[in-house]
Design a protein around this motif. Sequence first.
Motif, PDB file in Angstrom:
ATOM      1  N   UNK A 191      -8.325  -4.836  -2.260  1.00 54.79           N
ATOM      2  CA  UNK A 191      -8.247  -5.025  -3.701  1.00 54.79           C
ATOM      3  C   UNK A 191      -7.881  -3.798  -4.512  1.00 54.79           C
ATOM      4  N   UNK A 192      -7.535  -2.680  -3.853  1.00 60.09           N
ATOM      5  CA  UNK A 192      -7.100  -1.506  -4.601  1.00 60.09           C
ATOM      6  C   UNK A 192      -5.736  -1.754  -5.237  1.00 60.09           C
ATOM      7  N   UNK A 193      -5.485  -1.051  -6.345  1.00 59.55           N
ATOM      8  CA  UNK A 193      -4.173  -1.152  -6.960  1.00 59.55           C
ATOM      9  C   UNK A 193      -3.131  -0.346  -6.212  1.00 59.55           C
ATOM     10  N   UNK A 194      -3.543   0.840  -5.710  1.00 60.90           N
ATOM     11  CA  UNK A 194      -2.625   1.725  -5.007  1.00 60.90           C
ATOM     12  C   UNK A 194      -3.361   2.415  -3.859  1.00 60.90           C
ATOM     13  N   UNK A 195      -2.568   2.985  -2.962  1.00 58.40           N
ATOM     14  CA  UNK A 195      -3.109   3.743  -1.842  1.00 58.40           C
ATOM     15  C   UNK A 195      -2.309   5.032  -1.694  1.00 58.40           C
ATOM     16  N   UNK A 196      -3.010   6.131  -1.449  1.00 59.98           N
ATOM     17  CA  UNK A 196      -2.315   7.381  -1.121  1.00 59.98           C
ATOM     18  C   UNK A 196      -1.601   7.223   0.216  1.00 59.98           C
ATOM     19  N   UNK A 197      -0.340   7.672   0.264  1.00 56.57           N
ATOM     20  CA  UNK A 197       0.444   7.577   1.494  1.00 56.57           C
ATOM     21  C   UNK A 197       0.270   8.873   2.287  1.00 56.57           C
ATOM     22  N   UNK A 198      -0.814   8.932   3.040  1.00 52.69           N
ATOM     23  CA  UNK A 198      -1.135  10.134   3.791  1.00 52.69           C
ATOM     24  C   UNK A 198      -0.177  10.339   4.963  1.00 52.69           C
ATOM     25  N   UNK A 205       1.173   5.746  -3.428  1.00 53.34           N
ATOM     26  CA  UNK A 205       1.347   6.975  -4.183  1.00 53.34           C
ATOM     27  C   UNK A 205       1.627   8.084  -3.180  1.00 53.34           C
ATOM     28  N   UNK A 206       2.658   8.889  -3.449  1.00 47.18           N
ATOM     29  CA  UNK A 206       2.988  10.011  -2.572  1.00 47.18           C
ATOM     30  C   UNK A 206       2.187  11.226  -3.037  1.00 47.18           C
ATOM     31  N   UNK A 207       1.220  11.689  -2.234  1.00 45.08           N
ATOM     32  CA  UNK A 207       0.312  12.736  -2.729  1.00 45.08           C
ATOM     33  C   UNK A 207       0.595  14.121  -2.134  1.00 45.08           C
ATOM     34  N   UNK A 208       0.839  15.081  -2.984  1.00 42.86           N
ATOM     35  CA  UNK A 208       0.720  16.491  -2.607  1.00 42.86           C
ATOM     36  C   UNK A 208      -0.503  16.981  -3.372  1.00 42.86           C
TER      37      UNK A 208
END
Length: 733
Positions: free
Chosen positions: A485-492, A529-532
Motif C-alpha cells: 500500500x505504499x505510494x512509492x518505493x526507493x529503488x535501492x 524513487x531513485x535515491x542518492x
Amino acid sequence: MSKHVQKPAVTLSQADAEALHQGRHGDPFGVLGPHEIDGIRRVRAFDPGADEMAAVTEDGTEHPLTRVEDGAAVFDGPVPGSGHYWLRGRADGAQWEFEDAFRFGPVIGELDEYLLGEGTHQRIWTALGAHVVEHEGRHGTHFAVWAPNAQRVSVVGEWNHWDGRRHPMRLRGATGVWEIFVPDIGEGEAYKYEILGRDGALQPLKADPVGFGSQHPPENASIVRHIGGYGWHDGRWMDERAARQSRTAPISIYEVHLGSWRRRENEGNRPLSYKEAAVELVDYAHDMGFTHLELLPISEYPFDGSWGYQPVGMFAPTIRFGPPHEFRDLVNAAHEKGMGLILDWVPGHYPSDPHGLAKFDGTHLYEHADPREGFHQDWNTLIYNYGRTEVRNFLTSNALYWLEEYHVDGLRVDAVASMLYRDYSRKEGEWVPNRHGGRENLEAIEFLQKVNTVTYGECPGIMTVAEESTSFPHVSRPVDAGGLGFGFKWNMGWMNDTLSYVEKDPIYRRHHHHQMTFGLHYAFSENFILPISHDEVVHGKGSMLNKMPGSEWEKFANLRAYYGFMWGHPGKKLLFMGCEFAQPSEWNHNGQLPWGLLDDPRHGGVQRLVRDLNTLYRGTPALHALDCDPAGFQWIEANDADASVYAWIRRSGGPDPEAVVVCNFTPVERRYRLGMPQAGRWREALNSDADIYGGGGRGNMGGIDAADGGVNGQPASAEVTLPPLSTLIFVKD
C-alpha cells in the motif's frame, strides 16, 4: 454536594494512609479528594511536606483537616457546602496554597475510553499525552498514559518536587489508561511518569510516549506543549497536493539533515532553527528547483549520532530546532512556496534508553519479550511488537498525527526490510519463524498495510514511501490488490548497480555495461524513487565526487554525467544535501555543509546543473509523466558496451514533445550516429559538458537535425557530438 464528590461512603483507614505515604496505593481517587459520608462532604488530602492542612472555601473560611496518622501526611476533615475549595498547608512557619487535583472528575470521555480499551483509537494523541485544557472551570493540564500492568502511575515534575506520591493517577477501568487533571500547570512545564510495576518495583522515570515536547538533550523529561490553534496559510497547496504528489507528477526531493545543513558558526556553531530554516532552507530548495524537502527524522531522539533514527518521543518535534509551532512554520513556508515536506519516519525500532518505551510499565509492553523477536542486533535497539493491537494503533496514530497536526505531506518509512523479515540480519537459531514456519513477519506486514490504508484514507493527497532493499513484491501496490500500500518505493537496486558502474575506471566499464541497463528490467514493477541519499555518503563510502574515478576534471565530469543519467532515467528523484554541489568529503553531522566551495566554478557548476536538471524535469512532461509506466520509455541504444554509450526515449503519453537522453561514459569525444524517433529539429535542452557547468563546452551548437533514414530501429537519425563523460538531453522542437 459538588459535582464530582466521590459517591462511595469510604472510611479512610490507617492502611490507606500508609499506602498513600509509601506511594503504593492503587486507587488514590477512591480515598483522596471530596467524599460524601453521612450526608457531609469530607475532604482528604496528602502532602508530605505539611505539618498542618486546611481546606479553604470560596468565602475565605479555613476548615482545618486532621492528620490521620502521625507517620503519614494524610489529612481528613469535614468541609461544608458544595462549592469550590482549595488547600492550604503549613510547616516550619511557611504557608502555601494549591488546588486539590483529586476534586476533579475524569477528562477522557466514554467513546475515547471504549476505543482506547479496544486498542482502535486512531487518534490517541487527542486523549493521551499532556493537554492544556479548561476543566470544570479551572485552567490546567490533563495527563493520560497507557500502562496496563502498573500498580500505580504518577505524574511528576518541579511543581510536586518530582515526588510520585503527590499526584498518583486514576486508572480508567480495563483500558490500562491512567489519567489526572492537574490544575495551574501549563505550557512549558517539564514532567515524567513514575510507574510502580506489578512486581512492586519502581521503574526509571519515563518520558511520555505521547508527549508533544521534550527537554533539550541530554535532559529527557517531556514538556507540556499546547499544540492547538496554529494559523495555517497553505490552503492552495493542500487543495493541489494530490495532483502534485501523483505518479504522473514531477517529484524531485532534497533530503536534509536539519542539524547540519547550515549552522551559525558565530553563535556557538548552532544549527538553524525551524523558523530560520523556513526562510533559508525553503528559499534555497525552491531556487534549486526541488519539488519536495525530506527531513531526516525529527521525532525527539536522545543521541545526535543517530541522526534521529533512534527516536524516543514519537509525537514530539525535536526541541533542537524549536517548539512545535515553529516546526509548523517550516511546513507552512514550504507549502507557500509550492513545495511538499516529507518526514523520515521510524516505526521499525527504538532505543533502550531507560526513560523511553523499554519495559515501560515494568513489562515488555511495546517490545517483544523474546530477544529473537524484540532486539535489533545491528543497532542495539528494540523492535515493536506488531502483533499487539495497542502497539500497532500507537504507531498508526503517530503516522496520522504528523500528517494531520503538522500538515506533513508524506512519510518515508525507514528500514522496511528489517520489519518484513524475521530473519533480517540474523543467523540460524536467532529468529522465530512465523505461524506458517516462514521468515516473513506477518504482523509487521499487516501493520504496514494498516498504516497505508488509514493514512491514505484519512489524509487524501499524502504519499508514503518505503525504504525497502529487497525484492519483496508489490510494495507500492494497493492493499486491496495484495500490496503493502505504499505510494512509492526507493529503488535501492538501481542505486547500487549504477553507483558500482560509475565508480569503475572508464576503461573497465565496457565489461559492466549492463549494470546501467539492468534496472530497466524491473523499473516499472513499483512506483520508484531513485535515491542518492545520506546512506551513500557516510561510514567510509566517500562523497559522491570522490566515488568518481580519474583526474579532478574527470571526477566532476563523471558526476555531472551521472546526474544527467539519473534525471533522464524513469523514476522520481532524491538527492541528499551537499551532493548538489559535489561536496568532496563525507557528510559530517557535527558540522555544516562546506558552502564556501560554491566560490569554485567546478562546484558551482554542478549546483547549476542540478538546478537546471530540476527545471527541465519539471517543465518537460516527457521526463516525468510516465516515470512509473513502461509506455514512457524506449531504448534507442542499450548495447554499445565498447563505446559505453546509452540512449533512450522518454514520452509523456500525450501530445507533449518527446525527449531523447544520450550518455557517454568514456573520456573520449565521439561523433555518433544516433537513431531518433522523429525527423526534424531537436533542441539540445541540456548538456552536462556545458561551460556553465564547469565542462569543456563541447556539444551540438544548441541542437541537431534528424533526417529520415534511421538506425537503432528508429525512423530517423542524426549525427551527434557526444562530449567526453557527458549526458545530453534533446527535446523535439
